[in-house]
Design a protein around this motif. Sequence first.
Motif, PDB file in Angstrom:
ATOM      1  N   CYS A 134      16.099  -7.594  43.519  1.00  0.00           N
ATOM      2  CA  CYS A 134      16.975  -6.547  42.984  1.00  0.00           C
ATOM      3  C   CYS A 134      18.412  -6.769  43.414  1.00  0.00           C
ATOM      4  CB  CYS A 134      16.514  -5.193  43.488  1.00  0.00           C
ATOM      5  SG  CYS A 134      14.922  -4.739  42.833  1.00  0.00           S
ATOM      6  N   ASP A 135      19.362  -6.453  42.518  1.00  0.00           N
ATOM      7  CA  ASP A 135      20.792  -6.523  42.858  1.00  0.00           C
ATOM      8  C   ASP A 135      21.124  -5.499  43.933  1.00  0.00           C
ATOM      9  OD1 ASP A 135      20.912  -8.312  40.856  1.00  0.00           O
ATOM     10  OD2 ASP A 135      21.565  -6.868  39.325  1.00  0.00           O
ATOM     11  N   ASP A 136      20.437  -4.354  43.854  1.00  0.00           N
ATOM     12  CA  ASP A 136      20.642  -3.252  44.789  1.00  0.00           C
ATOM     13  C   ASP A 136      20.326  -3.740  46.217  1.00  0.00           C
ATOM     14  OD1 ASP A 136      20.411  -0.973  46.254  1.00  0.00           O
ATOM     15  OD2 ASP A 136      19.264   0.146  44.767  1.00  0.00           O
ATOM     16  N   SER A 137      21.349  -3.816  47.100  1.00  0.00           N
ATOM     17  CA  SER A 137      21.136  -4.398  48.431  1.00  0.00           C
ATOM     18  C   SER A 137      20.153  -3.577  49.264  1.00  0.00           C
ATOM     19  CB  SER A 137      22.460  -4.541  49.168  1.00  0.00           C
ATOM     20  OG  SER A 137      23.002  -3.250  49.344  1.00  0.00           O
ATOM     21  N   GLU A 138      20.080  -2.278  48.972  1.00  0.00           N
ATOM     22  CA  GLU A 138      19.192  -1.391  49.738  1.00  0.00           C
ATOM     23  C   GLU A 138      17.727  -1.843  49.635  1.00  0.00           C
ATOM     24  OE1 GLU A 138      17.662   3.212  49.645  1.00  0.00           O
ATOM     25  OE2 GLU A 138      19.290   2.643  48.295  1.00  0.00           O
ATOM     26  N   ILE A 139      17.399  -2.450  48.488  1.00  0.00           N
ATOM     27  CA  ILE A 139      15.989  -2.821  48.286  1.00  0.00           C
ATOM     28  C   ILE A 139      15.818  -4.335  48.088  1.00  0.00           C
ATOM     29  CG2 ILE A 139      15.191  -0.588  47.410  1.00  0.00           C
ATOM     30  CD1 ILE A 139      15.515  -1.828  44.575  1.00  0.00           C
ATOM     31  N   SER A 140      16.780  -5.102  48.590  1.00  0.00           N
ATOM     32  CA  SER A 140      16.679  -6.553  48.381  1.00  0.00           C
ATOM     33  C   SER A 140      15.505  -7.164  49.169  1.00  0.00           C
ATOM     34  CB  SER A 140      17.990  -7.251  48.741  1.00  0.00           C
ATOM     35  OG  SER A 140      18.317  -6.919  50.063  1.00  0.00           O
ATOM     36  N   GLY A 141      15.020  -6.441  50.199  1.00  0.00           N
ATOM     37  CA  GLY A 141      13.876  -6.958  50.974  1.00  0.00           C
ATOM     38  C   GLY A 141      12.544  -6.440  50.471  1.00  0.00           C
ATOM     39  N   GLY A 142      12.537  -5.795  49.309  1.00  0.00           N
ATOM     40  CA  GLY A 142      11.313  -5.175  48.796  1.00  0.00           C
ATOM     41  C   GLY A 142      10.371  -6.181  48.156  1.00  0.00           C
ATOM     42  N   PHE A 143       9.109  -5.731  47.983  1.00  0.00           N
ATOM     43  CA  PHE A 143       8.053  -6.635  47.501  1.00  0.00           C
ATOM     44  C   PHE A 143       7.860  -6.482  45.986  1.00  0.00           C
ATOM     45  CE2 PHE A 143       6.764  -5.145  51.870  1.00  0.00           C
ATOM     46  CZ  PHE A 143       7.346  -6.217  52.527  1.00  0.00           C
ATOM     47  N   PHE A 144       8.889  -6.871  45.239  1.00  0.00           N
ATOM     48  CA  PHE A 144       8.861  -6.691  43.781  1.00  0.00           C
ATOM     49  C   PHE A 144       8.397  -7.963  43.080  1.00  0.00           C
ATOM     50  CE2 PHE A 144      11.961  -3.737  45.473  1.00  0.00           C
ATOM     51  CZ  PHE A 144      11.743  -2.588  44.747  1.00  0.00           C
ATOM     52  N   VAL A 145       7.581  -7.773  42.054  1.00  0.00           N
ATOM     53  CA  VAL A 145       7.101  -8.904  41.251  1.00  0.00           C
ATOM     54  C   VAL A 145       7.332  -8.574  39.777  1.00  0.00           C
ATOM     55  CG1 VAL A 145       5.028 -10.158  40.521  1.00  0.00           C
ATOM     56  CG2 VAL A 145       5.339  -9.599  42.908  1.00  0.00           C
ATOM     57  N   GLU A 146       7.747  -9.557  38.997  1.00  0.00           N
ATOM     58  CA  GLU A 146       7.943  -9.325  37.564  1.00  0.00           C
ATOM     59  C   GLU A 146       6.607  -9.037  36.885  1.00  0.00           C
ATOM     60  OE1 GLU A 146      11.656 -12.301  36.520  1.00  0.00           O
ATOM     61  OE2 GLU A 146       9.612 -13.022  36.306  1.00  0.00           O
ATOM     62  N   PRO A 147       6.573  -8.116  35.928  1.00  0.00           N
ATOM     63  CA  PRO A 147       5.380  -7.997  35.091  1.00  0.00           C
ATOM     64  C   PRO A 147       5.104  -9.368  34.483  1.00  0.00           C
ATOM     65  CG  PRO A 147       6.909  -6.231  34.612  1.00  0.00           C
ATOM     66  CD  PRO A 147       7.629  -7.186  35.529  1.00  0.00           C
ATOM     67  N   THR A 148       3.851  -9.792  34.577  1.00  0.00           N
ATOM     68  CA  THR A 148       3.521 -11.185  34.248  1.00  0.00           C
ATOM     69  C   THR A 148       2.389 -11.241  33.216  1.00  0.00           C
ATOM     70  OG1 THR A 148       4.269 -11.941  36.407  1.00  0.00           O
ATOM     71  CG2 THR A 148       2.633 -13.332  35.298  1.00  0.00           C
ATOM     72  N   ILE A 149       2.568 -12.140  32.232  1.00  0.00           N
ATOM     73  CA  ILE A 149       1.544 -12.286  31.179  1.00  0.00           C
ATOM     74  C   ILE A 149       1.109 -13.753  31.112  1.00  0.00           C
ATOM     75  CG2 ILE A 149       1.052 -12.019  28.704  1.00  0.00           C
ATOM     76  CD1 ILE A 149       3.498  -9.995  28.714  1.00  0.00           C
ATOM     77  N   PHE A 150      -0.196 -13.970  31.208  1.00  0.00           N
ATOM     78  CA  PHE A 150      -0.768 -15.305  31.012  1.00  0.00           C
ATOM     79  C   PHE A 150      -1.598 -15.320  29.729  1.00  0.00           C
ATOM     80  CE2 PHE A 150      -0.325 -15.486  35.713  1.00  0.00           C
ATOM     81  CZ  PHE A 150       0.347 -16.698  35.819  1.00  0.00           C
ATOM     82  N   GLU A 151      -1.787 -16.547  29.211  1.00  0.00           N
ATOM     83  CA  GLU A 151      -2.683 -16.716  28.070  1.00  0.00           C
ATOM     84  C   GLU A 151      -3.610 -17.883  28.383  1.00  0.00           C
ATOM     85  OE1 GLU A 151      -2.425 -17.913  23.350  1.00  0.00           O
ATOM     86  OE2 GLU A 151      -0.829 -18.463  24.725  1.00  0.00           O
ATOM     87  N   THR A 152      -4.907 -17.686  28.126  1.00  0.00           N
ATOM     88  CA  THR A 152      -5.862 -18.785  28.336  1.00  0.00           C
ATOM     89  C   THR A 152      -7.143 -18.515  27.550  1.00  0.00           C
ATOM     90  OG1 THR A 152      -7.091 -20.071  29.970  1.00  0.00           O
ATOM     91  CG2 THR A 152      -6.885 -17.745  30.411  1.00  0.00           C
ATOM     92  N   ASP A 153      -7.947 -19.575  27.340  1.00  0.00           N
ATOM     93  CA  ASP A 153      -9.292 -19.329  26.807  1.00  0.00           C
ATOM     94  C   ASP A 153     -10.331 -19.769  27.838  1.00  0.00           C
ATOM     95  OD1 ASP A 153      -9.082 -22.043  26.753  1.00  0.00           O
ATOM     96  OD2 ASP A 153      -9.440 -22.275  24.594  1.00  0.00           O
TER      97      ASP A 153
END
Length: 485
Positions: A353-372
């Motif tokens: 995050c750009d926000d310095s207050e939460i730069s140490g937070g445990f954030f992950v991008e929503p993630t999409i995989f495709e497989t068969d």
Amino acid sequence: MNKAMNFYGGQYQKATSGAFFENINPATGEKIGDVGASSERDVNEAIASAGEGFRVWSKMSATERGRILRKAADLLRARNEEIAKIEVEDVGKPLSEAIEVDVMTGADALEYFGGIAPSIHGEHYDLGNTFAFTRREPLGVCAGIGAWNYPIQIACWKTAPALACGNTMVFKPAELTPRSALVLAEVLKEAGVPDGVFNVVQGEAEVGQMLTGHPDIQKVSLTGEVETGKKVMAASAGTLKHVTLELGGKSPLIICEDADMDEAVNGAMMANFYTQGEICSNGTRVYVAESIKEEFLNKLVAKTRNLIIGNPSDMKTQVGALISKEHFEKVTGYIELGKKEARLVYGGERYVCDDSEISGGFFVEPTIFETDNEDARIVKEEIFGPVMTVLPFKTEEEAIEKANNTIYGLAAGVFTSNLQRAHRMVNALQAGMCWVNNYNVNPMEVPFGPYKQSGFGRENGLATIDAYTQLKTVYIEMDKVDSPY
Ligand code: NAD
């Protein structure tokens, strides 16, 4: 800096072990408090307090118990914002969700079970000359052991039915989210719940073990991982406790070619990205009819791109931080594995995050995989983060077979505009909770619970009464003993 404590005998109590564990805000990675770990003595005192409470509470009329629980529902709602902020600090989830869902669904449980308390009854059996009847009696002292993703909701979903049936409760919140159960204790006390009826003990797995091994506890209700469920069940066997297990899942969501595409995309996002994916019933295996897969993925990615990740305290935020560094490493580990096992369609990185207050937070991008690849670990194992896998199918039979090919059985979903197909498919799905044309909706009146290794027992709805009562059958002789002697 907060100090989370135990609560029993109707008041806050200091843990006597002398040991503390840290309470961390996952959005900042910083310590926000210390939690005193319960000693065996503390746990024994809390259980003794629940025993005292049982003697009073179980003798009260169900109407009075119900009135107190309904009052507690109002008091909890009145503290919605305060409790929601605690959940945001402890869990890292968006405030918009905590205010809308977490506290309110907890209050719904107190209101619902308070409302039906006076209607819990046995049955009369006419036997001609004579008769028998059943009484629905409480079990005694129950232990509730909570997970960290919906702390106040889990505490209420276990406590409200337990208390409505005349039991008392010793509740152990997850060690990562120790605080909101204490507010519930305050609220219940203010509503008129006698001392000892609701008690809180803080601690990690070993405090849970003290509860599951204790001879004076008659029932354990756990929300947690499958492996924890197995341990809790084994430990409860020593004293043959009643057990309810609400465990993990890897639920399928099937999108048929006749589904409303926009609705299906919304459903899939609800089933994967709400509470940054930390929901047991999430539909993380999204089976999409091959003929519409491309269009579905395009629309899904376009919408996912717009999700607002960031400071959970900001009401605009839609994706918050994962609960802990350890869990963040587990989820990002699965994402790295997914990059080898499947095609990464979207996301896949830590979000800084750009926000310095939460730069140490445990954030992950929503993630999409495709497989068969049905054997990929990201398809088989619970990740418990914002990670969706899209898989193809050609026929209805194939979709059902793949959907059921799992040790789990918590939930499932189907999007289709064909009524007969919807019914055919949900009948064939091996899951305790099935949604048609929606996902993750849990009204209080409706039983919620698992099949297969996701556990057993139900929460919500009338079915829960079975989980917190035992039937006593009484035979009354109106004639003489028909004796051969
Ligand atoms: P967890 O199993 O690690 O811990 C759950 C609780 O059990 C914690 O309070 C923990 O201290 C306690 N515990 C751990 N080991 C114990 C033992 N041996 N004896 C007694 N107690 C013990 O789970 P978690 O990481 O807190 O929560 C995430 C899991 O919970 C996921 O698998 C998720 O799917 C599941 N979950 C299920 C539901 C449901 O309704 N089915 C709802 C929410 C979460």
